[in-house]
Design a protein around this motif. Structure first.
Motif, PDB file in Angstrom:
ATOM      1  N   LYS A   2       0.829  -1.201   0.000  1.00  0.00           N
ATOM      2  CA  LYS A   2       0.000   0.000   0.000  1.00  0.00           C
ATOM      3  C   LYS A   2       0.863   1.250   0.000  1.00  0.00           C
ATOM      4  N   THR A   3       1.934   1.187   0.778  1.00  0.00           N
ATOM      5  CA  THR A   3       2.852   2.332   0.850  1.00  0.00           C
ATOM      6  C   THR A   3       3.462   2.624  -0.522  1.00  0.00           C
ATOM      7  N   SER A  45      -7.819   5.680   3.805  1.00  0.00           N
ATOM      8  CA  SER A  45      -6.900   4.937   4.690  1.00  0.00           C
ATOM      9  C   SER A  45      -6.839   5.450   6.118  1.00  0.00           C
ATOM     10  N   PRO A  47      -6.497   8.759   9.216  1.00  0.00           N
ATOM     11  CA  PRO A  47      -5.710   9.974   9.517  1.00  0.00           C
ATOM     12  C   PRO A  47      -4.207   9.739   9.528  1.00  0.00           C
ATOM     13  N   ALA A  48      -3.751   8.593  10.077  1.00  0.00           N
ATOM     14  CA  ALA A  48      -2.299   8.386  10.166  1.00  0.00           C
ATOM     15  C   ALA A  48      -1.674   8.299   8.787  1.00  0.00           C
ATOM     16  N   THR A  49      -2.296   7.464   7.943  1.00  0.00           N
ATOM     17  CA  THR A  49      -1.783   7.351   6.579  1.00  0.00           C
ATOM     18  C   THR A  49      -1.945   8.677   5.844  1.00  0.00           C
ATOM     19  N   LEU A  51      -1.909  11.724   7.126  1.00  0.00           N
ATOM     20  CA  LEU A  51      -0.930  12.757   7.487  1.00  0.00           C
ATOM     21  C   LEU A  51       0.472  12.400   6.996  1.00  0.00           C
ATOM     22  N   LEU A  52       0.782  11.101   7.008  1.00  0.00           N
ATOM     23  CA  LEU A  52       2.101  10.702   6.494  1.00  0.00           C
ATOM     24  C   LEU A  52       2.200  10.963   5.005  1.00  0.00           C
ATOM     25  N   THR A  55       2.560  14.624   4.548  1.00  0.00           N
ATOM     26  CA  THR A  55       3.925  15.062   4.861  1.00  0.00           C
ATOM     27  C   THR A  55       4.871  14.756   3.710  1.00  0.00           C
ATOM     28  N   THR A  77       0.003  17.998   5.641  1.00  0.00           N
ATOM     29  CA  THR A  77      -0.074  17.108   6.797  1.00  0.00           C
ATOM     30  C   THR A  77      -1.371  17.361   7.572  1.00  0.00           C
TER      31      THR A  77
ATOM     32  N   SER B  10      -2.037   8.090  16.098  1.00  0.00           N
ATOM     33  CA  SER B  10      -2.018   9.091  15.026  1.00  0.00           C
ATOM     34  C   SER B  10      -1.961  10.507  15.565  1.00  0.00           C
ATOM     35  N   GLN B  21       7.987  19.681  11.061  1.00  0.00           N
ATOM     36  CA  GLN B  21       7.915  20.586   9.911  1.00  0.00           C
ATOM     37  C   GLN B  21       8.023  22.047  10.336  1.00  0.00           C
TER      38      GLN B  21
END
Lengths: 169, 282
Positions: A2-3, A45, A47-49, A51-52, A55, A77, B10, B21
């Motif tokens: 996925k990444t 996917s 929030p974690a994915t 925001l990454l 970023t 982000t 998260s 950042q």
């Protein structure tokens, strides 16, 4: 896996963004394809994915656009994180909600992005409401279309395979 | 697995990425003063940390310095006190030396003036009981001292030798109750006998009512007692009273301050009266 897919998607968006920009008057287009990818990934996917992805995509975009590295990344982000939260907290399966999410994400991104530039006294944007609104609509349209394409594409492939097998019989 | 772990956290991840950042942006952006924001913020924060640490360290050093200073101060104070005490003792010794030199000089002048053979002696002790007004001198028979030798001081007559030993001698002061000396009022030539009263005053007895004696008259030795050489000061008349008898009641203030005696001269030369008294026997 996925990444890798996300990285490829971001790379494709960046390539497309920079390629299309050459064919548009003024050198810019009213759609941020990278932002669309970020919001799309966040909605699908979490929030974690999100925001990454934001970023990564933002930093790469900053690096390629000779801006202050980090401002676009910070904006994307935040947007990716918020979009991910919206995607997990609300049902965003219809076109209109998706449109609203993409629209709102673009506005939020513009606020953070321009706000940081203005806050740091690096660039003044005047009254960019029209441009922001236009970009928000463009991103929303592209995003909704992307969702539709992504959802229709697997079914279309299946239908085509089934038609081919029926003809052979 | 790591991604799942990150997804669970998260929120923390979001804050961490945002912070990273912000730092990244701050490193590239200059503030209005031309200094990079990261540097300015970092410096500002670090300066406050430094200020706090410096204040803490300074405070600790101040406290420690005060503590050590107090300890040093105490030892220094003790040392200074010792030095001061030593200096005071030295000053007293020097003062005593000066007094001693002055006294000896006066004694020397007295000896030169009197044409008497004398020997200087230092008072090394006082009487064992207050009923007897005696002192002990550091010269004795080895130095030629004999009983009834007169002892004088630059101010006047002190007393006589009563008990000589080989290296010391006991001197009966003129103010002792048992002391006596032939005396004469210098101005009126009135003769009498000076006797001790046991205190700081002398009595002049056997002075006829007909003699002119007034307060302030100088009383000197007459030399008729065979002990004290003639003409040495005994004291000054303090009071003169009529006793109702044939004699005046006269109080004399001694010329010598017996409480401040340190050095004396012992007259080795016998008086004329004594020579006369001892002559026939020898």
């Amino acid at each position: 896996m996925k990444t890798v897919g996300i990285i490829l998607a971001v790379a494709a968006a960046l390539a497309l963004q920079t390629t299309l920009a050459r064919f548009v008057a003024g050198g810019t287009i009213a759609v941020d394809l990278v932002l669309v990818v970020v919001v799309y990934v966040a909605l699908t996917s979490g929030p974690a994915t999100g925001l990454l992805t934001g970023t990564f995509a933002g930093l790469v975009q900053d690096a390629l656009s000779s801006n202050v590295i980090g401002i676009g990344g910070l904006a994307k982000t935040i947007v990716g994180f918020l979009a991910g939260i919206v995607g997990t907290q609300f049902i965003v399966a219809q076109s209109l909600p998706r449109f609203v999410v993409f629209f709102g994400a673009t506005v939020a991104h513009a606020i953070v992005f321009m706000g940081l530039y203005m806050l740091l006294d690096l660039r003044h944007f005047g009254a960019p409401y029209g441009a922001v609104a236009g970009q928000a609509v463009g991103n929303a349209v592209v995003g909704v279309v992307a969702f539709q394409v992504a959802e229709l594409l697997p079914g279309a492939v299946e239908r085509r395979r089934s038609q081919r097998s029926r003809i052979r019989r | 697995m790591t991604l799942l772990h990150l997804r669970r956290r998260s929120g923390y991840l979001f804050l961490g990425v945002i912070l990273g950042q912000i730092l990244l942006i701050s490193a590239q952006v200059n503030s209005r003063t031309g200094v990079p924001v990261l540097e300015a913020v970092t410096f500002g924060i670090f300066a406050e940390v430094q200020r706090g640490v410096s204040a803490g360290v300074s405070g600790a050093l101040r406290v420690w310095g005060g503590y050590v200073g107090l300890r040093n101060l105490k030892s220094e104070n003790d040392a200074l006190k010792r030095q001061l005490a030593a200096a005071e003792v030295a000053a007293q010794e020097q003062r005593a030396q000066v007094d001693r030199v002055r006294t000896l000089q006066q004694l020397l002048e007295l000896r030169d003036r009197s044409n008497l053979q004398t020997t200087a002696a230092e008072i090394i002790g006082a009487a064992a009981t207050p009923d007897f007004r005696t002192v002990t001198i550091d010269k004795g028979t080895r130095d030629g001292l004999r009983p009834d030798m007169s002892v004088i001081a630059p101010a006047g007559v002190v007393g006589r030798i009563v008990v000589p030993s080989a290296r010391a001698a006991k001197v009966q002061l003129l103010i002792d109750r048992n002391a006596a000396a032939g005396a004469i009022v210098e101005r009126s030539r009135a003769q009498g006998v000076i006797v001790g009263s046991g205190d700081e005053r002398l009595r002049m007895e056997y002075v006829s009512e007909v003699f002119d004696v007034v307060e302030g008259d100088l009383v000197v030795t007459s030399g008729i007692d065979g002990i004290y050489p003639k003409g040495f000061a005994i004291g000054r008349v303090e009071t003169v009273e009529k006793s109702g008898s044939a004699y005046k009641r006269i109080t004399v203030k001694p010329a010598v301050d017996f409480s401040a005696l340190e050095n004396v001269l012992v007259v080795l030369t016998p008086t004329a009266a004594r020579e006369a008294a001892e002559g026939p026997s020898q």
